[in-house]
Scaffold this motif. Sequence first.
Motif, PDB file in Angstrom:
ATOM      1  N   VAL A 134       0.842  -1.202   0.000  1.00  0.00           N
ATOM      2  CA  VAL A 134       0.000   0.000   0.000  1.00  0.00           C
ATOM      3  C   VAL A 134       0.876   1.250   0.000  1.00  0.00           C
ATOM      4  CG1 VAL A 134      -1.644   1.347   1.364  1.00  0.00           C
ATOM      5  CG2 VAL A 134      -1.975  -1.124   1.093  1.00  0.00           C
ATOM      6  N   ARG A 137       2.343   1.981  -3.284  1.00  0.00           N
ATOM      7  CA  ARG A 137       1.335   2.207  -4.322  1.00  0.00           C
ATOM      8  C   ARG A 137       1.582   1.317  -5.536  1.00  0.00           C
ATOM      9  NH1 ARG A 137      -2.864   3.528  -2.153  1.00  0.00           N
ATOM     10  NH2 ARG A 137      -3.677   3.908  -4.263  1.00  0.00           N
ATOM     11  N   ARG A 139       0.758  -1.395  -8.399  1.00  0.00           N
ATOM     12  CA  ARG A 139      -0.418  -1.437  -9.262  1.00  0.00           C
ATOM     13  C   ARG A 139      -1.314  -2.644  -8.959  1.00  0.00           C
ATOM     14  NH1 ARG A 139       1.977  -1.435 -14.037  1.00  0.00           N
ATOM     15  NH2 ARG A 139       1.361  -3.444 -14.848  1.00  0.00           N
ATOM     16  N   ILE A 195      -6.040  -0.515  -4.342  1.00  0.00           N
ATOM     17  CA  ILE A 195      -4.998  -1.227  -5.094  1.00  0.00           C
ATOM     18  C   ILE A 195      -5.569  -2.540  -5.608  1.00  0.00           C
ATOM     19  CG2 ILE A 195      -2.785  -2.450  -4.863  1.00  0.00           C
ATOM     20  CD1 ILE A 195      -1.932  -0.255  -2.927  1.00  0.00           C
TER      21      ILE A 195
END
Length: 355
Positions: A134, A137, A139, A195
Motif C-alpha cells: 500500500v 502504491r 499497481r 490497489i
Amino acid sequence: MTEKTDGEAIDSGDFRSSRLEKLRGSRVVVTGGAGLVGSRLTALLRGVGAEVTVLDRMDAYPDSVHALFGAERHATRLVVGDIRDRALVRKAMDGAELVVHAAAYADVAACTRRPDIAFKANIEGTEVVLEEAVAARVRRLVLISSAAVYGNGTAASDGPQTFHEDQPLHPLSVYANSKLWAEHQTRLLLGAAGIDFSVLRYFSVYGDPQVPKPGSHSWMVAWLAMHARLGLPMRLNGGGVQVRDLVHVDDIATATALALVEDGVVGATVNVGSGKPTSVRDVGELIAPHFPGSRFITTPRPADDPLGGYADTERLYELMRWRPGISVADGVERYVNWLNATPEALPGWLAEKAA
C-alpha cells in the motif's frame, strides 16, 4: 485453413504468450521467490522481459536444493531476508509495480508442530508485505493462498468433492487458517487503498525439482517417487484414499503470471487446479511401474491431512481464459525421469534411511 474454436484459441500457447508480453519491462517483486513455485514463476517472468526482485530468507531448503530451483540465476535482484523486516520489504518494493506474495511457512505438518513460526511468517509477515505494498502504491498484488482453506468441504458424499470459490470454508490446520486470514486481510487493506489484487487458491503443486522435507506429508509425488527410487515402501497415509487436485508447477507459474495481467481477476478469488481428482494411491500406482519391486504400506492418516477434493475451474477459465495443460500422468513421468537423471537430488536423510 482450419479455424480454431473459441476454446482452442483461449487455450493456445500463442494466445497465452501474447498476453504475457504485457509484462515486458514491468518491475515485479516475488516474495518467497526462491521456492519451487516462486523460482519457476521468476524464470517465466524473466523470460518475457520483466524485471524481477526476489525476496526470500533462503533457509527453507539446503543450499543444494535452492541451487536446483535456480532463483539466484533467474532473478534480476535477490534480496535475502525476512518478510517481517519492514525496512527490507520497503527496499525490495522500491519502484515495484506488481507483487506476488508467495512467501509462507508452507508445510502443513510443520505449521502444526510450530504454530508460533507459522504465525510469524504467515500472519505477521503478510501484514508487513500488505502494508508496504500500500505504501509503495503498487499497481497490483497477487496473494498466493491454498485449497487447504476448504478442509474436507461442507457435506458428506460418496465421491470426491468439488470445491468452488464461494462455498463455506472449513480450514483444518494451522497452515490453512493462516492462509484464510491472509485472504481476508488482503481484501481489507488493499481494497480500502484502491490497489488491485487477486487471490489464487493453489491446489496440490508438484513437479521437478521438488524435494520433500523430513516429517512432512505434503508433496506426495516427490515423497512417493523418492521412496520408490530408494527401494523404500511408498507410505499411504490412511490407505491413500485422500483426493488431491494435482497441478504441475509449470501450469501454476503460468496461471500466476496471467493473474498479473488479466483484468478479469481483479478483486476475485480463483481456484488454480486441473479440475480432476487424483487419489494418493493413484499417484503411487503411476510411479510403481517405473521402479520394479515397488511396494505400498498403509500408515495412519494425520489429523491435519484433509480428505480433500478437486477444483471447480470454471472461474479460472472464465476470468483468465486459460486451463492447465499438463496431465498428471505426464507430470509424474516428467518427475520420475528427472529424478532418475538427477540422483544427487535425493536428500541425504532419506538415503540414510534406505541404507
